[in-house]
Design a protein around this motif. Sequence first.
Motif, PDB file in Angstrom:
ATOM      1  N   GLY A  51      -0.917  -7.319  -4.852  1.00  0.00           N
ATOM      2  CA  GLY A  51      -1.552  -8.573  -4.794  1.00  0.00           C
ATOM      3  C   GLY A  51      -1.823  -9.217  -5.879  1.00  0.00           C
ATOM      4  N   GLY A  52      -2.655  -8.079  -6.225  1.00  0.00           N
ATOM      5  CA  GLY A  52      -3.648  -8.479  -7.770  1.00  0.00           C
ATOM      6  C   GLY A  52      -5.127  -7.389  -7.459  1.00  0.00           C
ATOM      7  N   ALA A  53      -5.300  -7.522  -5.899  1.00  0.00           N
ATOM      8  CA  ALA A  53      -6.165  -6.080  -5.909  1.00  0.00           C
ATOM      9  C   ALA A  53      -6.157  -5.247  -6.413  1.00  0.00           C
ATOM     10  CB  ALA A  53      -6.221  -6.116  -4.079  1.00  0.00           C
ATOM     11  N   THR A  54      -7.338  -4.015  -7.301  1.00  0.00           N
ATOM     12  CA  THR A  54      -7.375  -2.509  -7.322  1.00  0.00           C
ATOM     13  C   THR A  54      -6.628  -2.265  -6.266  1.00  0.00           C
ATOM     14  OG1 THR A  54      -9.548  -2.903  -7.082  1.00  0.00           O
ATOM     15  CG2 THR A  54      -8.505  -3.620  -9.631  1.00  0.00           C
ATOM     16  N   THR A  55      -7.408  -1.780  -4.902  1.00  0.00           N
ATOM     17  CA  THR A  55      -7.305  -1.255  -4.294  1.00  0.00           C
ATOM     18  C   THR A  55      -7.608  -1.780  -3.016  1.00  0.00           C
ATOM     19  OG1 THR A  55      -9.982  -0.976  -3.708  1.00  0.00           O
ATOM     20  CG2 THR A  55      -9.016   0.038  -5.636  1.00  0.00           C
ATOM     21  N   LEU A  56      -7.161  -1.448  -1.991  1.00  0.00           N
ATOM     22  CA  LEU A  56      -7.169  -1.562  -0.427  1.00  0.00           C
ATOM     23  C   LEU A  56      -8.724  -2.456   0.005  1.00  0.00           C
ATOM     24  CD1 LEU A  56      -4.889   1.042   1.649  1.00  0.00           C
ATOM     25  CD2 LEU A  56      -4.495  -0.925   0.299  1.00  0.00           C
ATOM     26  N   GLU A  57      -8.300  -3.198   0.557  1.00  0.00           N
ATOM     27  CA  GLU A  57      -9.734  -3.856   1.131  1.00  0.00           C
ATOM     28  C   GLU A  57      -9.212  -4.315   2.431  1.00  0.00           C
ATOM     29  OE1 GLU A  57      -9.429  -8.111  -1.094  1.00  0.00           O
ATOM     30  OE2 GLU A  57     -10.349  -6.101  -2.162  1.00  0.00           O
ATOM     31  N   GLN A  58     -10.711  -4.863   3.206  1.00  0.00           N
ATOM     32  CA  GLN A  58     -10.313  -5.554   4.756  1.00  0.00           C
ATOM     33  C   GLN A  58      -9.497  -6.822   4.371  1.00  0.00           C
ATOM     34  OE1 GLN A  58     -11.826  -4.364   7.703  1.00  0.00           O
ATOM     35  NE2 GLN A  58      -9.965  -6.072   8.241  1.00  0.00           N
ATOM     36  N   ASP A  59      -8.478  -6.451   5.093  1.00  0.00           N
ATOM     37  CA  ASP A  59      -8.211  -8.075   5.292  1.00  0.00           C
ATOM     38  C   ASP A  59      -6.632  -7.790   4.114  1.00  0.00           C
ATOM     39  OD1 ASP A  59      -8.711  -9.194   7.690  1.00  0.00           O
ATOM     40  OD2 ASP A  59     -10.580  -9.996   6.734  1.00  0.00           O
ATOM     41  N   LEU A  60      -6.648  -7.679   3.585  1.00  0.00           N
ATOM     42  CA  LEU A  60      -5.759  -7.150   2.132  1.00  0.00           C
ATOM     43  C   LEU A  60      -4.253  -7.106   2.854  1.00  0.00           C
ATOM     44  CD1 LEU A  60      -5.478  -7.166  -0.708  1.00  0.00           C
ATOM     45  CD2 LEU A  60      -5.232  -5.065  -0.592  1.00  0.00           C
TER      46      LEU A  60
ATOM     47  N   THR B  39       8.390   3.097   1.397  1.00  0.00           N
ATOM     48  CA  THR B  39       8.233   4.559   2.333  1.00  0.00           C
ATOM     49  C   THR B  39       9.344   4.519   3.096  1.00  0.00           C
ATOM     50  OG1 THR B  39       7.094   5.997   3.384  1.00  0.00           O
ATOM     51  CG2 THR B  39       7.220   3.595   3.954  1.00  0.00           C
ATOM     52  N   MET B  40       9.957   5.874   2.276  1.00  0.00           N
ATOM     53  CA  MET B  40      11.409   6.257   2.984  1.00  0.00           C
ATOM     54  C   MET B  40      12.458   5.434   2.822  1.00  0.00           C
ATOM     55  SD  MET B  40      10.506   8.354   6.217  1.00  0.00           S
ATOM     56  CE  MET B  40       9.615   9.475   6.131  1.00  0.00           C
ATOM     57  N   GLY B  41      12.273   4.735   2.086  1.00  0.00           N
ATOM     58  CA  GLY B  41      13.713   3.195   0.882  1.00  0.00           C
ATOM     59  C   GLY B  41      13.730   2.342   1.635  1.00  0.00           C
ATOM     60  N   LEU B  42      12.151   1.997   2.010  1.00  0.00           N
ATOM     61  CA  LEU B  42      12.158   1.110   3.513  1.00  0.00           C
ATOM     62  C   LEU B  42      11.189  -0.290   2.493  1.00  0.00           C
ATOM     63  CD1 LEU B  42      12.700  -1.084   6.042  1.00  0.00           C
ATOM     64  CD2 LEU B  42      11.481   0.273   6.968  1.00  0.00           C
ATOM     65  N   ARG B  43      11.299  -0.611   1.983  1.00  0.00           N
ATOM     66  CA  ARG B  43      10.101  -2.460   2.340  1.00  0.00           C
ATOM     67  C   ARG B  43       9.294  -3.200   3.005  1.00  0.00           C
ATOM     68  NH1 ARG B  43       6.919  -3.495  -2.020  1.00  0.00           N
ATOM     69  NH2 ARG B  43       8.472  -3.332  -3.160  1.00  0.00           N
ATOM     70  N   ILE B  44       7.988  -2.348   2.897  1.00  0.00           N
ATOM     71  CA  ILE B  44       7.278  -2.516   4.436  1.00  0.00           C
ATOM     72  C   ILE B  44       6.057  -3.645   4.424  1.00  0.00           C
ATOM     73  CG2 ILE B  44       8.127  -1.094   6.218  1.00  0.00           C
ATOM     74  CD1 ILE B  44       5.250   0.155   5.681  1.00  0.00           C
ATOM     75  N   ASN B  45       5.368  -4.538   4.757  1.00  0.00           N
ATOM     76  CA  ASN B  45       4.550  -5.565   4.723  1.00  0.00           C
ATOM     77  C   ASN B  45       3.500  -5.160   5.595  1.00  0.00           C
ATOM     78  OD1 ASN B  45       6.120  -7.425   2.456  1.00  0.00           O
ATOM     79  ND2 ASN B  45       7.288  -7.660   3.849  1.00  0.00           N
ATOM     80  N   CYS B  46       2.095  -5.253   5.112  1.00  0.00           N
ATOM     81  CA  CYS B  46       1.756  -4.693   5.500  1.00  0.00           C
ATOM     82  C   CYS B  46      -0.180  -5.352   5.531  1.00  0.00           C
ATOM     83  CB  CYS B  46       0.477  -3.562   4.951  1.00  0.00           C
ATOM     84  SG  CYS B  46       1.939  -2.568   5.351  1.00  0.00           S
ATOM     85  N   ASN B  47      -1.292  -5.585   6.240  1.00  0.00           N
ATOM     86  CA  ASN B  47      -2.333  -6.097   6.569  1.00  0.00           C
ATOM     87  C   ASN B  47      -3.251  -5.357   6.831  1.00  0.00           C
ATOM     88  OD1 ASN B  47      -4.630  -7.566   8.175  1.00  0.00           O
ATOM     89  ND2 ASN B  47      -3.624  -8.787   6.264  1.00  0.00           N
ATOM     90  N   VAL B  48      -4.006  -4.900   6.410  1.00  0.00           N
ATOM     91  CA  VAL B  48      -5.236  -4.131   6.497  1.00  0.00           C
ATOM     92  C   VAL B  48      -5.844  -4.765   7.435  1.00  0.00           C
ATOM     93  CG1 VAL B  48      -7.492  -2.794   5.685  1.00  0.00           C
ATOM     94  CG2 VAL B  48      -5.626  -2.996   3.654  1.00  0.00           C
ATOM     95  N   ARG B  49      -5.882  -4.016   8.773  1.00  0.00           N
ATOM     96  CA  ARG B  49      -6.289  -4.024   9.807  1.00  0.00           C
ATOM     97  C   ARG B  49      -8.241  -3.629   9.865  1.00  0.00           C
ATOM     98  NH1 ARG B  49      -2.542  -5.677  13.813  1.00  0.00           N
ATOM     99  NH2 ARG B  49      -4.118  -5.306  14.970  1.00  0.00           N
ATOM    100  N   GLU B  50      -8.366  -2.471   9.480  1.00  0.00           N
ATOM    101  CA  GLU B  50      -9.775  -1.993   9.689  1.00  0.00           C
ATOM    102  C   GLU B  50      -9.944  -0.684   8.937  1.00  0.00           C
ATOM    103  OE1 GLU B  50     -11.235   0.380  13.602  1.00  0.00           O
ATOM    104  OE2 GLU B  50      -9.032   0.276  13.099  1.00  0.00           O
ATOM    105  N   PHE B  51     -10.961  -1.572   7.385  1.00  0.00           N
ATOM    106  CA  PHE B  51     -11.620  -0.998   6.679  1.00  0.00           C
ATOM    107  C   PHE B  51     -14.010  -0.487   6.776  1.00  0.00           C
ATOM    108  CE2 PHE B  51     -13.173  -0.825   2.199  1.00  0.00           C
ATOM    109  CZ  PHE B  51     -12.219  -0.420   1.745  1.00  0.00           C
ATOM    110  N   GLU B  52     -13.637   0.705   7.005  1.00  0.00           N
ATOM    111  CA  GLU B  52     -15.202   0.618   7.254  1.00  0.00           C
ATOM    112  C   GLU B  52     -15.200   2.164   5.706  1.00  0.00           C
ATOM    113  OE1 GLU B  52     -15.747   2.013  11.242  1.00  0.00           O
ATOM    114  OE2 GLU B  52     -14.989   0.628  11.736  1.00  0.00           O
TER     115      GLU B  52
END
Length: 173
Positions: free
Chosen positions: A66-75, A81-94
């Motif tokens: 969505g325009g970000a360059t890497t994963l980040e908190q709350d992204l 994956t395995m042919g399935l489209r999934i929507n994710c939200n980063v919940r932990e980022f340390e």
Amino acid sequence: MSTNNFATQSSPSAIHWPDEFRPGRVPIHIRNELNVRASPDSVWQVLIDAQRWPSFYPQASEVDLGGATTLEQDLNFSWKTMGLRINCNVREFEPESRLAWDAKGVGTWAYHAWLITPTATGCHVLTEETQHGWLCRLGQLMMPGSLHIKWHQVWLEKLELEAQCLDAGKNGH
């Protein structure tokens, strides 16, 4: 279903499971770990560079940050994956320590966590995923957990190779 591929160096409670994803409350629990011969920093850099996953992990494609360059908190991000489209939200980022996201796809709801622990020779990487939903139950009947375990292990092993290359580049090799 759970598996240990190596001696556990982190207790299962090290993952900060949301209640709805706690092992024992879901039909699928996948656990893989690897003693990685690469720095925690390089492992972290490869792991958060999700757009790079398809270049080394065969089960990843169509990553959209969505325009970000890497994963980040709350992204919020999506990928296949395995042919399935999934929507994710980063919940932990340390950084260099802990990364986790929830994932929703047709008939599937999952939580995937990564822990990176420094060691004398690099780091120990633990990844665990829990899933529930009608599609994962159907998949479990047709392909009992071994397929997920196999692919998560491939992901870890390829992550190690990518991180080793990054380390070598930092050291001028």
